[in-house]
Design an enzyme around this catalytic site. Structure first.
Site, PDB file in Angstrom:
ATOM      1  N   GLU A 286       0.821  -1.207   0.000  1.00  0.00           N
ATOM      2  CA  GLU A 286       0.000   0.000   0.000  1.00  0.00           C
ATOM      3  C   GLU A 286       0.857   1.260   0.000  1.00  0.00           C
ATOM      4  O   GLU A 286       0.585   2.213  -0.741  1.00  0.00           O
ATOM      5  CB  GLU A 286      -0.922   0.014   1.234  1.00  0.00           C
ATOM      6  CG  GLU A 286      -1.852  -1.177   1.347  1.00  0.00           C
ATOM      7  CD  GLU A 286      -1.286  -2.267   2.257  1.00  0.00           C
ATOM      8  OE1 GLU A 286      -2.077  -2.915   2.961  1.00  0.00           O
ATOM      9  OE2 GLU A 286      -0.050  -2.461   2.260  1.00  0.00           O
ATOM     10  N   GLY A 346       7.560  -1.864  13.821  1.00  0.00           N
ATOM     11  CA  GLY A 346       6.774  -0.789  13.218  1.00  0.00           C
ATOM     12  C   GLY A 346       5.874  -0.066  14.192  1.00  0.00           C
ATOM     13  O   GLY A 346       5.828   1.167  14.232  1.00  0.00           O
ATOM     14  N   HIS A 464     -21.967   9.733  24.348  1.00  0.00           N
ATOM     15  CA  HIS A 464     -23.158   9.759  23.496  1.00  0.00           C
ATOM     16  C   HIS A 464     -23.067   8.701  22.403  1.00  0.00           C
ATOM     17  O   HIS A 464     -23.801   8.769  21.417  1.00  0.00           O
ATOM     18  CB  HIS A 464     -23.317  11.154  22.885  1.00  0.00           C
ATOM     19  CG  HIS A 464     -23.498  12.226  23.916  1.00  0.00           C
ATOM     20  ND1 HIS A 464     -24.727  12.576  24.419  1.00  0.00           N
ATOM     21  CD2 HIS A 464     -22.595  12.993  24.581  1.00  0.00           C
ATOM     22  CE1 HIS A 464     -24.581  13.532  25.328  1.00  0.00           C
ATOM     23  NE2 HIS A 464     -23.292  13.813  25.443  1.00  0.00           N
ATOM     24  N   LYS A 589      -2.337 -10.721   3.341  1.00  0.00           N
ATOM     25  CA  LYS A 589      -1.516 -10.055   2.323  1.00  0.00           C
ATOM     26  C   LYS A 589      -1.135 -11.020   1.208  1.00  0.00           C
ATOM     27  O   LYS A 589      -1.110 -10.649   0.031  1.00  0.00           O
ATOM     28  CB  LYS A 589      -0.267  -9.455   2.970  1.00  0.00           C
ATOM     29  CG  LYS A 589      -0.559  -8.305   3.924  1.00  0.00           C
ATOM     30  CD  LYS A 589       0.686  -7.528   4.289  1.00  0.00           C
ATOM     31  CE  LYS A 589       1.617  -8.266   5.174  1.00  0.00           C
ATOM     32  NZ  LYS A 589       2.743  -7.440   5.671  1.00  0.00           N
TER      33      LYS A 589
END
Length: 663
Positions: A286, A346, A464, A589
């Site tokens: 990506e 990472g 909420h 992947k």
């Protein structure tokens, strides 16, 4: 009948105290004894087991096998069984009673260098905490932590050290990996970042057309995006950071969805844009597709002004990567690449060049130094503090207590601070990618469930949204994060409290509402009609931890980051799993690569997916439904296709009637 476990009475709510506090450094750690029948039943579950617990530690930090049998999971230790037995006693207690005890409350509050952490709303007693500390000792937690800080290869599946903590070590520190002191190399990169970012920010480094580079697009995904984006959002409205960033913009491009590309590049001028491509291997699918897309945007637009592609890339694109050959092949000058090491995972990489480079471009290197110092402060506390005073250790042990022993599978991270809006998403990755494992570090199936589902939203927005569930539905341990000072002070004349006070009133109230609840008798006393009482009753006894920061600034954000990183490491060490690999992300992947090839062929040859392509009926039908809805674009020769408001090409015309470009 009262049961006695190694001197700890579990049949009574109150604890008999001796001269020394159970939680004092001088306290003797009690050993828990069980009847032989219980112990034998545990051994039977693992067949022939080596019950010897040695002091040896192998590469993954777990107790070493002495060759006589299978390594024994901590789940079959007396300390683990003591906690299982202890749950029966704790389940009889209610927080509305426990919170009356001033001494208990005081014993469950910890402070360190501005951080204030209150564990008193957890379903636990001082006994619970002592039993958890016993478990930490049995798990050899201190030994495993020392191995991590010493640079041992505790990431056994990838044969790597785990040293994200070294990325924020001071210049005079010494940290060794495989016999080499890595601190000089770390500071060499930091010095280069400082020099480079100061040149860009001062206007000494300009774009190919000579204009200053005031906009930065950081291209990366996962840990290359979530961590830096969290820090950026946290600092945007800190007064010092806001002043340092005046006239500059920082955007992130993570998703391969072209909408994210359009969002990241919207209204940016290629002449003033710097692109930072962040990928450790420079192969992340990506990220590299997005990097090529942004490169095309840059070079196409600048070519219209007569600038060559190579010149545009050299002035407008830099990299954070360990793969210099691929960086060079991409077209980025290796001199403009900033490295880090394979022992920085990472999701733990925000304090490396991954985060420091784009954030220093936005806020200046001095602000990033403050951030690194905050992280290092917690690293030292984590490394050195006694476990009974060690905040990340206690947070990790409390999470184990909630998730493994009390079967609570979720954690709500609830920052009552809009600046920390992206913190839950970052910690979601840090925790779930680290701890979502089904086997131990040795590859043996875990005899218990590990990991939790993390989610969250800033207060009071979350109130909420999903608070209904955590008040009256499933049991979800909550972690409230508040600040004493707001980055922005707003008070309206005539209002009872300031805006930040109003926010923090909810911070204090929600934790109590979860803990105390409201009974049917209380409702009747208030005159609530009987038909509404079942709906308005709150069971309470719902656990939470409250974390109070002095404010949100580079230093405290660094502290908060390191606090949660260390807490996750603690859980992995005690559970006996590898919290530093992520094999679970690989299969999807691999399958996507296969789909990509099929998709390319199907669209090129304008055909549907067939049974012979080897997909199951559900996937085959869904891909065909997708293909049927796509427009078939046929070109005499390959060409780039972009929205006209992103790249102005000869195929674009302007429709003056509605102001929109068409292609």
């Amino acid at each position: 009948m009262m049961t006695q476990l190694g001197g700890i009475h579990t049949g009574s709510m109150r604890v008999q105290r001796s001269g020394a506090s159970l939680l004092s450094p001088a306290a003797v750690v009690p050993r828990t004894r069980f009847p032989p029948s219980i112990v034998c039943a545990a051994w039977e579950k693992v067949a022939v087991a080596d019950i010897t617990h040695t002091n040896n530690v192998n590469g993954n930090g777990s107790s070493a096998d002495n060759g006589k049998g299978k390594r024994l999971s901590i789940a079959y230790s007396p300390e683990w069984m003591a906690l299982r037995e202890h749950t029966k006693e704790v389940q009889k207690l209610h927080l509305k009673d426990l919170l009356i005890d001033e001494e208990r409350t005081e014993s469950l509050i910890r402070e360190h260098n501005g951080l204030y952490v209150d564990f008193s709303r957890q379903n636990m007693t001082e006994n619970t905490l002592q039993l958890l500390l016993n478990l930490a000792e049995r798990a050899k937690l201190r030994t495993k932590m020392n191995a991590m800080f010493a640079g041992e290869h505790i990431n056994s599946t990838e044969d790597r050290a785990v040293l994200h903590t070294a990325m924020r070590a001071p210049r005079d520190a010494r940290v060794y990996v495989d016999g080499e002191d890595v601190v000089p190399g770390i500071w060499e990169v930091l010095d280069r970042i400082k020099d480079f970012t100061e040149k860009v920010r001062s206007g000494e480094w300009v774009g190919v057309s000579g204009k200053p580079l005031t906009d930065v697009v950081a291209v990366g995904i996962g840990g290359s995006y979530l961590g830096p984006a969290f820090i950026h959002t946290s600092l945007q409205f800190d007064e010092g950071c806001k002043a340092a960033a005046r006239g500059r913009r920082l955007r992130f491009l993570a998703n391969v969805d072209p909408v994210d590309v359009a969002k990241a590049l919207h209204e940016l001028d290629p002449e003033t844009t710097m692109v930072v491509v962040i990928s450790k291997t420079f192969t992340t699918t990506e990220t590299m597709l997005n990097a090529r897309t942004v490169r095309t945007w840059l070079t196409t637009e600048l070519a219209l002004q007569g600038y060559k592609e190579a010149d545009a890339v050299s002035k407008h694109m830099v990299a954070v990567s360990t793969n210099i050959p691929l960086v060079k092949e991409f077209g980025i000058d290796p001199e403009n690449a900033f490295g880090f090491w394979d022992w920085v995972g990472g999701r733990y990489s925000v304090t490396s060049a991954v985060g420091v480079l784009p954030l220093a471009l936005q806020y200046g290197f001095p602000k990033m130094e403050e951030f690194l110092k905050g992280s290092h402060d917690i690293d030292v506390h984590f490394r050195d503090a006694p476990f009974e005073r060690n905040i990340p250790v206690l947070m990790g042990l409390v999470s184990i207590w909630n998730s493994t022993f009390l079967a609570r599978s979720s954690v709500a991270v609830l920052p009552y601070c809009q600046a920390l809006a992206k913190f839950p998403a970052h910690i979601q990755q840090v925790a779930m990618e680290s701890l979502g494992k089904q086997v131990s570090a040795d590859g043996d199936p875990l005899p218990f469930k590990a990991g939790e589902i993390y989610f969250g939203e800033p207060g009071t927005n979350g109130q909420h949204s999903f608070y209904q569930l955590i008040h009256q539905g499933r049991m979800v341990p909550a972690e409230f994060i508040g600040t004493i000072k707001s980055q922005q002070s707003v008070y309206l004349r005539g209002e009872e409290v300031s805006n930040h006070d109003e926010l923090m009133c909810n911070f204090f109230a929600q934790a109590d509402a979860l803990a105390m609840g409201k009974s049917s008798d209380e409702l009747r006393g208030e005159g609530v009609p009987e038909r509404y009482i079942p709906h308005k009753t709150f069971s309470g006894n719902r656990p939470s931890t409250s974390i109070l920061l002095p404010g949100v600034n580079p230093y405290t954000v660094g502290q908060l980051l390191a606090l949660y990183e260390a807490r996750v490491a603690v859980q992995g060490f005690v559970w006996g799993l590898n919290a530093f690999d992520q094999w679970g992300v690989e299969l999807g992947k691999v399958l996507a690569t296969r789909v990509r090839k099929t998709m390319s062929e199907a669209r090129t040859k304008m055909r549907r997916i067939q049974i012979t392509d080897g997909y199951n009926p559900s996937t085959r039908k869904m891909i065909n439904r997708y293909l049927d809805g796509k427009q078939q674009l046929l070109y005499p020769e390959p060409k780039d296709v972009f929205p006209c408001d992103m790249i102005h090409s000869e195929g674009c015309t302007v429709d003056m009637s509605d102001g929109e470009e068409e292609q």
